[in-house]
Motif scaffolding. Structure first.
Motif, mmCIF file in Angstrom:
data_model
loop_
_atom_site.group_PDB
_atom_site.id
_atom_site.type_symbol
_atom_site.label_atom_id
_atom_site.label_comp_id
_atom_site.label_asym_id
_atom_site.label_seq_id
_atom_site.Cartn_x
_atom_site.Cartn_y
_atom_site.Cartn_z
ATOM 1 N N ASN A 80 0.864 -1.170 0.000
ATOM 2 C CA ASN A 80 0.000 0.000 0.000
ATOM 3 C C ASN A 80 0.904 1.225 0.000
ATOM 4 N N ALA A 81 0.573 2.212 -0.821
ATOM 5 C CA ALA A 81 1.370 3.445 -0.865
ATOM 6 C C ALA A 81 0.458 4.624 -1.148
ATOM 7 N N ILE A 82 0.832 5.768 -0.592
ATOM 8 C CA ILE A 82 0.077 6.994 -0.819
ATOM 9 C C ILE A 82 1.029 8.181 -0.745
ATOM 10 N N ARG A 83 0.784 9.180 -1.585
ATOM 11 C CA ARG A 83 1.640 10.374 -1.603
ATOM 12 C C ARG A 83 1.017 11.472 -0.747
ATOM 13 N N LEU A 84 1.885 12.188 -0.021
ATOM 14 C CA LEU A 84 1.452 13.287 0.828
ATOM 15 C C LEU A 84 1.736 14.620 0.135
ATOM 16 N N SER A 85 1.142 15.691 0.649
ATOM 17 C CA SER A 85 1.350 17.022 0.076
ATOM 18 C C SER A 85 2.643 17.671 0.565
ATOM 19 N N LEU A 86 3.487 16.901 1.243
ATOM 20 C CA LEU A 86 4.741 17.420 1.781
ATOM 21 C C LEU A 86 5.885 17.202 0.811
ATOM 22 N N THR A 87 6.898 18.042 0.924
ATOM 23 C CA THR A 87 8.133 17.857 0.167
ATOM 24 C C THR A 87 9.263 17.531 1.143
ATOM 25 N N ALA A 88 10.372 17.056 0.615
ATOM 26 C CA ALA A 88 11.474 16.569 1.445
ATOM 27 C C ALA A 88 11.967 17.622 2.434
ATOM 28 N N HIS A 163 8.086 -7.757 6.101
ATOM 29 C CA HIS A 163 7.065 -6.727 6.135
ATOM 30 C C HIS A 163 7.671 -5.424 6.673
ATOM 31 N N PHE A 164 7.213 -4.304 6.135
ATOM 32 C CA PHE A 164 7.843 -3.032 6.524
ATOM 33 C C PHE A 164 6.900 -1.860 6.344
ATOM 34 N N ILE A 165 7.286 -0.744 6.960
ATOM 35 C CA ILE A 165 6.659 0.564 6.770
ATOM 36 C C ILE A 165 7.774 1.536 6.402
ATOM 37 N N GLU A 166 7.553 2.358 5.376
ATOM 38 C CA GLU A 166 8.595 3.301 4.959
ATOM 39 C C GLU A 166 8.029 4.689 4.699
ATOM 40 N N LEU A 167 8.861 5.669 4.960
ATOM 41 C CA LEU A 167 8.641 7.041 4.529
ATOM 42 C C LEU A 167 9.636 7.274 3.399
ATOM 43 N N CYS A 168 9.145 7.708 2.242
ATOM 44 C CA CYS A 168 9.993 7.782 1.045
ATOM 45 C C CYS A 168 9.908 9.150 0.385
ATOM 46 N N ILE A 169 10.910 9.418 -0.457
ATOM 47 C CA ILE A 169 10.961 10.641 -1.267
ATOM 48 C C ILE A 169 11.017 10.233 -2.734
ATOM 49 N N ASP A 170 10.188 10.854 -3.586
ATOM 50 C CA ASP A 170 10.216 10.495 -5.003
ATOM 51 C C ASP A 170 11.123 11.437 -5.798
ATOM 52 N N GLU A 171 11.116 11.263 -7.104
ATOM 53 C CA GLU A 171 12.019 12.020 -7.995
ATOM 54 C C GLU A 171 11.718 13.518 -8.016
ATOM 55 N N SER A 172 10.536 13.910 -7.554
ATOM 56 C CA SER A 172 10.162 15.324 -7.487
ATOM 57 C C SER A 172 10.231 15.867 -6.063
ATOM 58 N N GLN A 173 10.870 15.090 -5.183
ATOM 59 C CA GLN A 173 11.024 15.453 -3.774
ATOM 60 C C GLN A 173 9.711 15.445 -3.003
ATOM 61 N N GLN A 174 8.723 14.718 -3.518
ATOM 62 C CA GLN A 174 7.458 14.542 -2.805
ATOM 63 C C GLN A 174 7.594 13.391 -1.808
ATOM 64 N N VAL A 175 6.848 13.493 -0.700
ATOM 65 C CA VAL A 175 6.907 12.497 0.370
ATOM 66 C C VAL A 175 5.806 11.448 0.173
ATOM 67 N N TRP A 176 6.172 10.189 0.355
ATOM 68 C CA TRP A 176 5.239 9.065 0.257
ATOM 69 C C TRP A 176 5.296 8.225 1.533
ATOM 70 N N LEU A 177 4.167 7.594 1.849
ATOM 71 C CA LEU A 177 4.115 6.532 2.844
ATOM 72 C C LEU A 177 3.903 5.215 2.100
ATOM 73 N N MET A 178 4.618 4.183 2.512
ATOM 74 C CA MET A 178 4.492 2.892 1.854
ATOM 75 C C MET A 178 4.594 1.789 2.898
ATOM 76 N N LEU A 179 3.811 0.724 2.724
ATOM 77 C CA LEU A 179 3.902 -0.395 3.653
ATOM 78 C C LEU A 179 3.664 -1.720 2.952
ATOM 79 N N HIS A 180 4.129 -2.776 3.604
ATOM 80 C CA HIS A 180 4.081 -4.140 3.066
ATOM 81 C C HIS A 180 3.608 -5.072 4.174
ATOM 82 N N SER A 181 2.454 -5.716 3.987
ATOM 83 C CA SER A 181 1.956 -6.658 4.986
ATOM 84 C C SER A 181 0.881 -7.544 4.369
ATOM 85 N N GLY A 182 0.395 -8.519 5.155
ATOM 86 C CA GLY A 182 -0.568 -9.477 4.637
ATOM 87 C C GLY A 182 -1.709 -9.771 5.582
ATOM 88 N N SER A 183 -2.136 -11.034 5.614
ATOM 89 C CA SER A 183 -3.354 -11.428 6.323
ATOM 90 C C SER A 183 -3.093 -11.934 7.728
#
Length: 398
Positions: A80-88, A163-183
């Motif tokens: 699951n991933a979603i982009r936030l309105s924040l920049t780096a 499984h993990f949770i990450e805070l990431c920066i994309d090529e435009s310096q936008q901030v994303w939340l991303m996570l990996h998990s299951g059932s």
């Protein structure tokens, strides 16, 4: 790039989208290709490697049958991933407080919520179905350690392993939340129970299989419908689990950041599941074991390791891969091998600049234990196009 190898070792070909494949995975692919329930061919993604039950990174179309061990026990595992309105530049220089806030909100490993923090609204949608499955198959209670409420307390939890949770920066310096998990535990119990049941049933009706893990349920047999119902439930639970975690994470980090909104449609995709799809003229049960759906125009997430980049992609709908692509970098070595080869010093070096745990307990997740994600992506340019490249600045491992 096109298919790198086409192998013929059974009733159908094996189409492999990489030259980097270990002998264990190759053997598992060959064994699956010998089954008479396989339709058209088997596809192996660029991140393919040896797994339990079947090769991770394999896409398996079956006719009127499902192989429970190929689906596995982490049913519905995904991203699951979603982009936030924040920049780096709006992030604090030290991310430790954000990591601690997330860790306080999301139970990891074997931990679970307590009754006060249980995700009651999300659990309500599953209560009747899970009670029904437990009543139909009392043996599930034993696998679940007779803790029939654990599935409720695990809703909105990360789990362990990769499984993990990450805070990431994309090529435009936008901030994303991303996570990996299951059932979580309910998916594990369902997978474990039905894998054993399929093996028991197959031993009665078939004298030989390439491997006992390839035991399957055929349509019309005693337990087929029960398995389909149970596996669909686990997949729905996994999807909801990721949604609940994302909500909890957003709530946890708001006090530590400037005001923000969500600016990109959330991508929530399974990479360990089975569903009915139409391919090469036939409706099949398509098992993606370590692969994501990449239909034309469909969004997906392909994570790297905890020290490399990840990708938001759009599918191209390649029929040869059954509209699928890789689900990540793919392991190059086992967890035990990684622990024996690398040290805590290696982990610190390879995760330099990332706010994360750097203790011995996570050495098995060191980036060098994984394939090169750039090579994986180069091998699937005809499967997906890259929309965003994400680099993590914070990582929480299960």
């Amino acid at each position: 790039m096109p298919i790198k190898q086409q192998l013929h070792h059974g009733t159908v070909p094996i189409k492999v989208f990489t030259n980097d494949i270990d002998e264990g995975a190759l053997l598992q692919l060959k064994q699956v290709s010998q089954l008479d329930i396989i339709h058209a061919h088997i596809a192996a993604m660029p991140d393919v490697h040896m797994g339990i039950g079947a090769a991770v990174g394999s896409v398996i179309p079956t006719k009127s049958a499902i192989i429970p061990a190929a689906v596995g026990v982490d049913i519905g595992c995904g991203m699951n991933a979603i982009r936030l309105s924040l920049t780096a530049h709006q992030l604090p220089n030290n991310l430790k407080s954000i990591r601690q806030a997330i860790e306080s909100a999301i139970p990891v490993g074997f931990e679970k919520h307590n009754t006060e923090t249980m995700r009651e609204k999300a659990c309500k949608a599953f209560a009747h179905k899970i009670t029904h499955i437990f009543n139909q198959h009392p043996e599930l209670y034993k696998i679940f350690n007779k803790d029939k409420n654990r599935w409720m307390l695990q809703m909105g939890t990360l789990g362990g392993g990769n499984h993990f949770i990450e805070l990431c920066i994309d090529e435009s310096q936008q901030v994303w939340l991303m996570l990996h998990s299951g059932s979580r535990g309910i998916g594990n119990a369902i997978g474990t129970y039905f894998i054993a049941l399929a093996q028991k049933d197959m031993a009665k009706h078939l004298h030989h299989l390439p491997h006992k893990d390839l035991s399957y349920f055929r349509e019309g047999t005693e337990h087929f419908n029960d398995y389909v119902e149970a596996v669909e439930l686990a997949q729905q639970y996994a999807y909801a689990n990721r949604q609940e975690m994302m909500q909890l994470i957003i709530q946890a980090i708001r006090p530590h950041l400037p005001p923000f909104t969500l600016t990109h449609e959330a991508v929530n995709c399974h990479h360990n599941y089975v569903q009915q799809e139409y391919h090469f003229g036939t409706m099949v049960y398509l098992t993606r074991k370590g692969a994501i759906s990449a239909k034309e125009g469909e969004l997906g997430i392909i994570p790297g390791s905890m020290g490399t980049q990840s990708y938001i992609v759009r599918g191209k709908g390649n029929p040869e891969s059954f509209h699928s692509c890789a689900h990540g970098a793919g392991r190059r070595m086992s967890r035990n091998a990684a622990k024996q080869r690398f040290t805590q010093k290696d982990l610190i070096h390879q995760t330099q600049g990332i706010e994360c745990r750097k203790d011995k307990a996570v050495i098995d997740e060191i980036p060098s234990a994984y394939k090169d994600i750039d090579s994986v992506m180069k091998n699937q340019t005809d499967l997906v196009e890259t929309l965003h490249t994400l680099k993590q600045v914070l990582c929480i491992k299960g």
